[in-house]
Design a protein around this motif. Sequence first.
Motif, PDB file in Angstrom:
ATOM      1  N   SER A  16       0.825  -1.206   0.000  1.00 16.04           N
ATOM      2  CA  SER A  16       0.000   0.000   0.000  1.00 16.04           C
ATOM      3  C   SER A  16       0.856   1.253   0.000  1.00 16.04           C
ATOM      4  CB  SER A  16      -0.910   0.019   1.231  1.00 16.04           C
ATOM      5  OG  SER A  16      -1.553   1.260   1.324  1.00 16.04           O
ATOM      6  N   PRO A  17       0.839   2.022  -1.081  1.00 13.20           N
ATOM      7  CA  PRO A  17       1.637   3.238  -1.114  1.00 13.20           C
ATOM      8  C   PRO A  17       1.157   4.266  -0.100  1.00 13.20           C
ATOM      9  CG  PRO A  17       0.222   3.125  -3.036  1.00 13.20           C
ATOM     10  CD  PRO A  17       0.073   1.834  -2.291  1.00 13.20           C
ATOM     11  N   ALA A  18      -0.076   4.160   0.337  1.00 15.83           N
ATOM     12  CA  ALA A  18      -0.594   5.127   1.295  1.00 15.83           C
ATOM     13  C   ALA A  18       0.034   4.944   2.666  1.00 15.83           C
ATOM     14  CB  ALA A  18      -2.113   4.980   1.399  1.00 15.83           C
ATOM     15  N   LEU A  19       0.461   3.743   3.001  1.00 19.89           N
ATOM     16  CA  LEU A  19       1.033   3.503   4.317  1.00 19.89           C
ATOM     17  C   LEU A  19       2.551   3.678   4.333  1.00 19.89           C
ATOM     18  CD1 LEU A  19      -1.012   0.348   5.353  1.00 19.89           C
ATOM     19  CD2 LEU A  19      -1.397   2.717   6.040  1.00 19.89           C
ATOM     20  N   ALA A  20       3.165   3.607   3.178  1.00 16.03           N
ATOM     21  CA  ALA A  20       4.617   3.689   3.122  1.00 16.03           C
ATOM     22  C   ALA A  20       5.093   5.117   3.319  1.00 16.03           C
ATOM     23  CB  ALA A  20       5.099   3.169   1.770  1.00 16.03           C
ATOM     24  N   GLN A  21       6.166   5.247   4.061  1.00 16.20           N
ATOM     25  CA  GLN A  21       6.823   6.531   4.215  1.00 16.20           C
ATOM     26  C   GLN A  21       8.270   6.322   3.829  1.00 16.20           C
ATOM     27  OE1 GLN A  21       5.530   6.998   8.279  1.00 16.20           O
ATOM     28  NE2 GLN A  21       3.709   6.222   7.330  1.00 16.20           N
ATOM     29  N   SER A  22       8.627   6.837   2.714  1.00 22.22           N
ATOM     30  CA  SER A  22       9.934   6.584   2.144  1.00 22.22           C
ATOM     31  C   SER A  22      10.664   7.891   1.927  1.00 22.22           C
ATOM     32  CB  SER A  22       9.732   5.864   0.806  1.00 22.22           C
ATOM     33  OG  SER A  22      10.928   5.811   0.080  1.00 22.22           O
ATOM     34  N   ALA A  23      11.966   7.805   1.793  1.00 21.49           N
ATOM     35  CA  ALA A  23      12.762   8.972   1.449  1.00 21.49           C
ATOM     36  C   ALA A  23      12.479   9.407   0.011  1.00 21.49           C
ATOM     37  CB  ALA A  23      14.239   8.664   1.624  1.00 21.49           C
ATOM     38  N   LEU A  24      11.939   8.500  -0.784  1.00 23.87           N
ATOM     39  CA  LEU A  24      11.565   8.832  -2.162  1.00 23.87           C
ATOM     40  C   LEU A  24      10.052   9.024  -2.223  1.00 23.87           C
ATOM     41  CD1 LEU A  24      13.735   6.227  -4.084  1.00 23.87           C
ATOM     42  CD2 LEU A  24      14.183   8.672  -3.799  1.00 23.87           C
ATOM     43  N   PRO A  25       9.608  10.071  -2.876  1.00 25.42           N
ATOM     44  CA  PRO A  25       8.161  10.275  -2.962  1.00 25.42           C
ATOM     45  C   PRO A  25       7.505   9.306  -3.927  1.00 25.42           C
ATOM     46  CG  PRO A  25       9.272  11.898  -4.309  1.00 25.42           C
ATOM     47  CD  PRO A  25      10.352  11.109  -3.591  1.00 25.42           C
ATOM     48  N   ASP A  87       8.835  18.770   1.787  1.00 24.77           N
ATOM     49  CA  ASP A  87       9.998  19.037   0.953  1.00 24.77           C
ATOM     50  C   ASP A  87       9.624  19.171  -0.517  1.00 24.77           C
ATOM     51  OD1 ASP A  87      12.679  19.540   0.571  1.00 24.77           O
ATOM     52  OD2 ASP A  87      13.293  17.453   0.621  1.00 24.77           O
ATOM     53  N   HIS A  88      10.419  19.940  -1.210  1.00 22.22           N
ATOM     54  CA  HIS A  88      10.279  20.114  -2.661  1.00 22.22           C
ATOM     55  C   HIS A  88      11.070  19.020  -3.354  1.00 22.22           C
ATOM     56  CE1 HIS A  88       9.517  24.161  -1.049  1.00 22.22           C
ATOM     57  NE2 HIS A  88       8.682  24.270  -2.070  1.00 22.22           N
ATOM     58  N   LEU A  89      10.418  18.231  -4.194  1.00 22.65           N
ATOM     59  CA  LEU A  89      11.143  17.207  -4.947  1.00 22.65           C
ATOM     60  C   LEU A  89      12.217  17.874  -5.793  1.00 22.65           C
ATOM     61  CD1 LEU A  89      11.677  14.337  -5.884  1.00 22.65           C
ATOM     62  CD2 LEU A  89       9.854  14.629  -7.573  1.00 22.65           C
ATOM     63  N   ILE A  90      11.806  18.806  -6.645  1.00 22.63           N
ATOM     64  CA  ILE A  90      12.776  19.632  -7.363  1.00 22.63           C
ATOM     65  C   ILE A  90      12.934  20.883  -6.502  1.00 22.63           C
ATOM     66  CG2 ILE A  90      13.313  20.901  -9.477  1.00 22.63           C
ATOM     67  CD1 ILE A  90      11.383  18.947 -10.934  1.00 22.63           C
ATOM     68  N   PRO A  91      14.081  21.040  -5.867  1.00 20.77           N
ATOM     69  CA  PRO A  91      14.232  22.120  -4.900  1.00 20.77           C
ATOM     70  C   PRO A  91      14.109  23.508  -5.513  1.00 20.77           C
ATOM     71  CG  PRO A  91      16.314  20.974  -5.245  1.00 20.77           C
ATOM     72  CD  PRO A  91      15.284  20.242  -6.036  1.00 20.77           C
ATOM     73  N   ILE A  92      13.702  24.432  -4.684  1.00 28.60           N
ATOM     74  CA  ILE A  92      13.613  25.830  -5.108  1.00 28.60           C
ATOM     75  C   ILE A  92      14.969  26.284  -5.640  1.00 28.60           C
ATOM     76  CG2 ILE A  92      13.272  28.193  -4.278  1.00 28.60           C
ATOM     77  CD1 ILE A  92      11.224  27.067  -2.292  1.00 28.60           C
ATOM     78  N   GLU A  93      16.050  25.783  -5.049  1.00 28.42           N
ATOM     79  CA  GLU A  93      17.404  26.143  -5.456  1.00 28.42           C
ATOM     80  C   GLU A  93      17.750  25.656  -6.856  1.00 28.42           C
ATOM     81  OE1 GLU A  93      16.458  24.725  -2.638  1.00 28.42           O
ATOM     82  OE2 GLU A  93      17.207  25.966  -1.005  1.00 28.42           O
ATOM     83  N   LEU A  94      16.892  24.811  -7.429  1.00 29.62           N
ATOM     84  CA  LEU A  94      17.063  24.368  -8.821  1.00 29.62           C
ATOM     85  C   LEU A  94      15.863  24.799  -9.663  1.00 29.62           C
ATOM     86  CD1 LEU A  94      18.519  20.769  -8.330  1.00 29.62           C
ATOM     87  CD2 LEU A  94      19.746  22.855  -8.974  1.00 29.62           C
ATOM     88  N   ARG A 119      20.057  14.625   4.361  1.00 29.47           N
ATOM     89  CA  ARG A 119      20.922  14.212   3.244  1.00 29.47           C
ATOM     90  C   ARG A 119      20.481  14.845   1.934  1.00 29.47           C
ATOM     91  NH1 ARG A 119      22.889   8.023   3.471  1.00 29.47           N
ATOM     92  NH2 ARG A 119      24.122   8.341   5.331  1.00 29.47           N
ATOM     93  N   LYS A 120      19.180  14.946   1.736  1.00 29.54           N
ATOM     94  CA  LYS A 120      18.697  15.553   0.495  1.00 29.54           C
ATOM     95  C   LYS A 120      19.105  17.023   0.433  1.00 29.54           C
ATOM     96  CE  LYS A 120      14.708  16.073  -2.524  1.00 29.54           C
ATOM     97  NZ  LYS A 120      14.468  17.521  -2.493  1.00 29.54           N
ATOM     98  N   ASP A 121      19.103  17.709   1.572  1.00 29.94           N
ATOM     99  CA  ASP A 121      19.530  19.116   1.605  1.00 29.94           C
ATOM    100  C   ASP A 121      20.982  19.262   1.140  1.00 29.94           C
ATOM    101  OD1 ASP A 121      17.043  19.863   2.550  1.00 29.94           O
ATOM    102  OD2 ASP A 121      17.689  20.077   4.638  1.00 29.94           O
ATOM    103  N   GLN A 143      16.460  16.767 -13.546  1.00 30.44           N
ATOM    104  CA  GLN A 143      16.106  15.388 -13.881  1.00 30.44           C
ATOM    105  C   GLN A 143      16.730  14.393 -12.907  1.00 30.44           C
ATOM    106  OE1 GLN A 143      17.080  14.805 -18.026  1.00 30.44           O
ATOM    107  NE2 GLN A 143      15.753  16.489 -18.660  1.00 30.44           N
ATOM    108  N   ALA A 144      17.972  14.624 -12.533  1.00 27.84           N
ATOM    109  CA  ALA A 144      18.657  13.700 -11.627  1.00 27.84           C
ATOM    110  C   ALA A 144      17.965  13.637 -10.273  1.00 27.84           C
ATOM    111  CB  ALA A 144      20.119  14.111 -11.459  1.00 27.84           C
ATOM    112  N   ILE A 145      17.625  14.787  -9.724  1.00 25.19           N
ATOM    113  CA  ILE A 145      17.025  14.797  -8.387  1.00 25.19           C
ATOM    114  C   ILE A 145      15.578  14.320  -8.426  1.00 25.19           C
ATOM    115  CG2 ILE A 145      16.203  17.198  -8.266  1.00 25.19           C
ATOM    116  CD1 ILE A 145      17.572  17.220  -5.419  1.00 25.19           C
ATOM    117  N   ALA A 146      14.855  14.614  -9.497  1.00 22.80           N
ATOM    118  CA  ALA A 146      13.456  14.195  -9.596  1.00 22.80           C
ATOM    119  C   ALA A 146      13.337  12.693  -9.869  1.00 22.80           C
ATOM    120  CB  ALA A 146      12.740  14.978 -10.693  1.00 22.80           C
ATOM    121  N   ARG A 147      14.258  12.147 -10.623  1.00 18.19           N
ATOM    122  CA  ARG A 147      14.202  10.721 -10.975  1.00 18.19           C
ATOM    123  C   ARG A 147      14.424   9.856  -9.729  1.00 18.19           C
ATOM    124  NH1 ARG A 147      16.822  11.016 -15.390  1.00 18.19           N
ATOM    125  NH2 ARG A 147      18.849  11.183 -14.415  1.00 18.19           N
TER     126      ARG A 147
END
Length: 162
Positions: A16-25, A87-94, A119-121, A143-147
């Motif tokens: 169930s993707p609704a229950l998972a909490q992952s570092a990746l969205p 968090d922003h998947l594609i950061p504001i800084e990009l 770590r993502k920061d 693309q690298a960070i979003a993928r």
Amino acid sequence: MKLVFPTVLYLALAASPALAQSALPNPARTPGAVNPAVTQANIKETICKRGWAKSVRPPESYTRKLKRQQIREWRYADQKLGHFEEDHLIPIELGGSPTDPKNLWPEPHSPLGGWGSTRKDILERRLNRLVCSGQLSLDEARQAIARNWIDAYRHYVRTSIP
């Protein structure tokens, strides 16, 4: 028969993707979105200008409300807001969209394996420096960070991290 039910139940919950909490969205919910005002041609006036990200960052009241809503709607098992950063998947800084919900998700601070917001920061700052110095294009960084930001971290920051 006793072994089948717990296994089936476990598999259903784990899948169930609704229950998972992952570092990746979940890419269906958070595919990423960019700020159309940021282009490769104007990075010196936008993402590479000191203080620019702060000038477009949404207020905490907006991200806190969205984080609460997403955690509830996506049925996260852990409902403690303090355990997550919106968090922003594609950061504001990009040049990621500051407010589009397609670019924001409740990222755990410390999920299993240590792949969390801290770590993502580090990766976000590294990619911003590479783009601003001309060593990497804006599109390549986005693309690298979003993928898969964990793979991007391993490639652009450190290769020795598990």
